[in-house]
Design an enzyme around this catalytic site. Structure first.
Site, PDB file in Angstrom:
ATOM      1  N   CYS A 197       1.433   0.426  -8.577  1.00  0.00           N
ATOM      2  CA  CYS A 197       2.656   0.908  -7.929  1.00  0.00           C
ATOM      3  C   CYS A 197       3.852   0.931  -8.869  1.00  0.00           C
ATOM      4  CB  CYS A 197       2.969   0.045  -6.706  1.00  0.00           C
ATOM      5  SG  CYS A 197       3.229  -1.705  -7.079  1.00  0.00           S
ATOM      6  N   GLY A 250       0.805  -1.213   0.000  1.00  0.00           N
ATOM      7  CA  GLY A 250       0.000   0.000   0.000  1.00  0.00           C
ATOM      8  C   GLY A 250       0.834   1.256   0.000  1.00  0.00           C
ATOM      9  N   GLU A 266       5.546  -3.561   0.671  1.00  0.00           N
ATOM     10  CA  GLU A 266       5.513  -3.367  -0.773  1.00  0.00           C
ATOM     11  C   GLU A 266       4.796  -2.051  -1.018  1.00  0.00           C
ATOM     12  OE1 GLU A 266       6.985  -4.764  -3.051  1.00  0.00           O
ATOM     13  OE2 GLU A 266       7.375  -6.855  -2.565  1.00  0.00           O
ATOM     14  N   VAL A 290       0.611   4.854   5.367  1.00  0.00           N
ATOM     15  CA  VAL A 290       0.043   3.758   6.154  1.00  0.00           C
ATOM     16  C   VAL A 290       1.143   2.788   6.579  1.00  0.00           C
ATOM     17  CG1 VAL A 290      -1.636   1.871   6.153  1.00  0.00           C
ATOM     18  CG2 VAL A 290      -2.156   4.001   4.959  1.00  0.00           C
TER      19      VAL A 290
END
Length: 493
Positions: free
Chosen positions: A255, A199, A221, A203
């Site tokens: 991503c 994410g 990741e 966070v």
């Protein structure tokens, strides 16, 4: 197209689930390779036998084209589940370690790769199948039990998997938790043997702090701004096509999406023209009405992207329009190119995570490299060049999780190489054997035969001169002279 509502997991149930999984792990259920192989086969069957339902769920959640779901979501899970199952006995086989010291030759020295225990996987919404089930492959292969926390932003996928998983996998070992912030917060309050989070970096800091309380090993990741460096001597038409391919997948909501382009002034106009030509070829009627183009996941993310376009000081030279999804449930944003972007521009504040491509002019490749070096380490660095000196310079003078030349996005197709970030883009590696290693730990094994006792008696007091000579021998080892010439960075290549 059926819908299935997955209720959020009651907060009081989450510790109970963790306790049940700990009991399962202690029972040894997941330890035999045969069990792991069977569960990996079941994971592949689940995706293969329900591929149409998965497509329906991802269409509802993300407006994803069917071909993207098959090639980028379902296919990799089937392929990598079977790949892991085929190689599992080799991966789990104890390794005999040969020792180089003569007096240890008769010792039994081995290396075992054993499961860490009960692990927590926190999955994102943007590639909901592959980014939730890829770490599950590694956890199953390693012999772990796991809790999979699914994203509430992709509710139809969460609902479908909540229904399917108990039909295929052993729920004594593998469970799902659904919910939002309260549910994941409750899970993070518990002790796990490994946490795998995919994410956003903001966070990730919360997840890291929670893991630190229990000294829990952690894989992050993340993403960040993955740049593209373009050598003006490269094939600009090819570069434009391949960059556009990386940008339109998932409408840029991935991503590894090429985030911005660094290109010398001399090649900029030709590149933008080639990008427009590729767009016209891929989407002859525009992308907003195309079945081959995904939607923006929700109004919040769409408003964020539109806000970036409203604040940029650059000039929109392609795209920029918005429209509704054909099914009338989602908004779309046109593939957009913004020229004349400066380093302090709104588009450079953070990861774009959408279909906007900023173009930044640089003097030359050296300036592009220095630009990348000044910023947080990206998950992926893309570069287009056929010049070996440029390749070498980028390799040795930049840092990124992955380095890809002359294409974008396709590094995900190479399951034999590790994938992961560095620094701000995360840490830890996955794919195939790397995922197995991630959820395993290396346990060294030494058995010293009793009949060697006489040769070890010098370690016991009272010590004499002979004991001192034997026990201090390493302190007198000859140290070779250093070579001060004849080697350079070429030794790394």
């Amino acid at each position: 197209m059926a819908s299935f509502d997955a209720e959020y997991t009651p907060l009081e149930e989450i510790p109970k689930i963790r306790t049940e999984l700990r009991d399962t792990f202690a029972s040894g259920l997941t330890l035999p390779p045969a069990f792991r192989i069977q569960q990996l086969h079941q994971l592949a069957r689940m995706c293969q036998e329900n591929k149409d339902a998965i497509v329906d769920a991802l269409t509802l959640d993300l407006g994803k084209p069917k071909i993207e779901v098959f090639s980028g979501e379902i296919g990799p899970i089937v392929d990598r589940s079977l790949y892991a199952a085929e190689r599992l006995r080799e991966w789990t086989r104890p390794e005999k370690v040969e020792v180089g010291t003569a007096w240890q030759k008769e010792w039994d020295t081995r290396l075992y790769r054993l499961p860490k225990g009960v692990v927590l996987v926190i999955a994102p919404w943007n590639y909901p199948v592959v980014l939730s089930l890829q770490p599950v492959i590694g956890a199953i292969a390693a012999g772990c039990c796991l809790v999979l926390k699914l994203s509430e932003v992709a509710p139809h996928w969460a609902s479908l998997l909540t229904r399917l998983l108990p039909q295929y996998l052993d729920t004594r070992a593998y469970r799902i938790v659904n919910g939002a912030v309260p549910e994941v917060t409750r899970a993070l309050e518990l002790q796990w043997d490994h946490i795998f989070y995919t994410g956003h970096s903001a966070v990730a800091r919360i997840v890291s702090a929670a893991a630190a309380k229990h000294l829990t090993p952690l894989t992050l990741e993340l993403g960040g701004k993955s740049p593209v460096i373009i050598d003006p001597a490269s094939d600009l038409t090819l570069a434009a096509r391949r960059i556009l391919y990386g940008k339109f997948n998932g409408a840029g909501q991935t991503c590894i999406c090429p985030d911005y382009v660094l290109i010398p002034t001399s090649a900029k106009a030709a590149f933008i023209a080639a990008y427009k030509e590729a767009y016209a070829e891929f989407f002859p009627n525009g992308c907003l009405d195309s079945d081959d183009y995904a939607s923006i996941v929700n109004p919040t993310h769409h408003a964020r992207l539109k806000g970036l376009l409203d604040r940029t000081k650059g000039r929109i030279v392609m795209g920029g329009r918005v429209g509704e999804d054909k099914r009338g449930r989602m908004v779309r944003m046109e593939l957009t190119v913004v020229d004349g972007v400066e380093e302090e521009d709104a588009l450079m504040e953070g990861e774009i995570f959408g279909p906007i491509l900023p173009i930044l002019e640089v003097r030359d490749i050296d300036q592009a490299i220095e630009f990348v070096r000044r910023r947080p380490h990206p998950l992926v660095l893309y570069a287009f060049t056929q010049d070996d000196d440029v390749r070498r310079k980028i390799l040795l003078r930049t840092t990124s999780g992955n380095l890809v030349f002359n294409d974008t996005y396709m590094q995900l197709a190479v399951k034999e190489l590790p994938f992961g970030g560095v620094g701000e883009s995360g840490h830890g590696r996955q794919f195939s054997k790397w995922s197995f290693d991630l959820f395993s730990y290396e346990r060294s094994y030494v058995d010293v035969p009793p009949h060697l006792e006489s040769g070890l008696s010098h370690r016991y007091p009272p010590y004499d001169d002979m004991a001192m000579a034997i026990m201090s021998a390493a302190t007198n080892m000859e140290i070779p002279s250093d070579e001060v010439s004849g080697g350079g960075v070429e030794d790394l290549l």
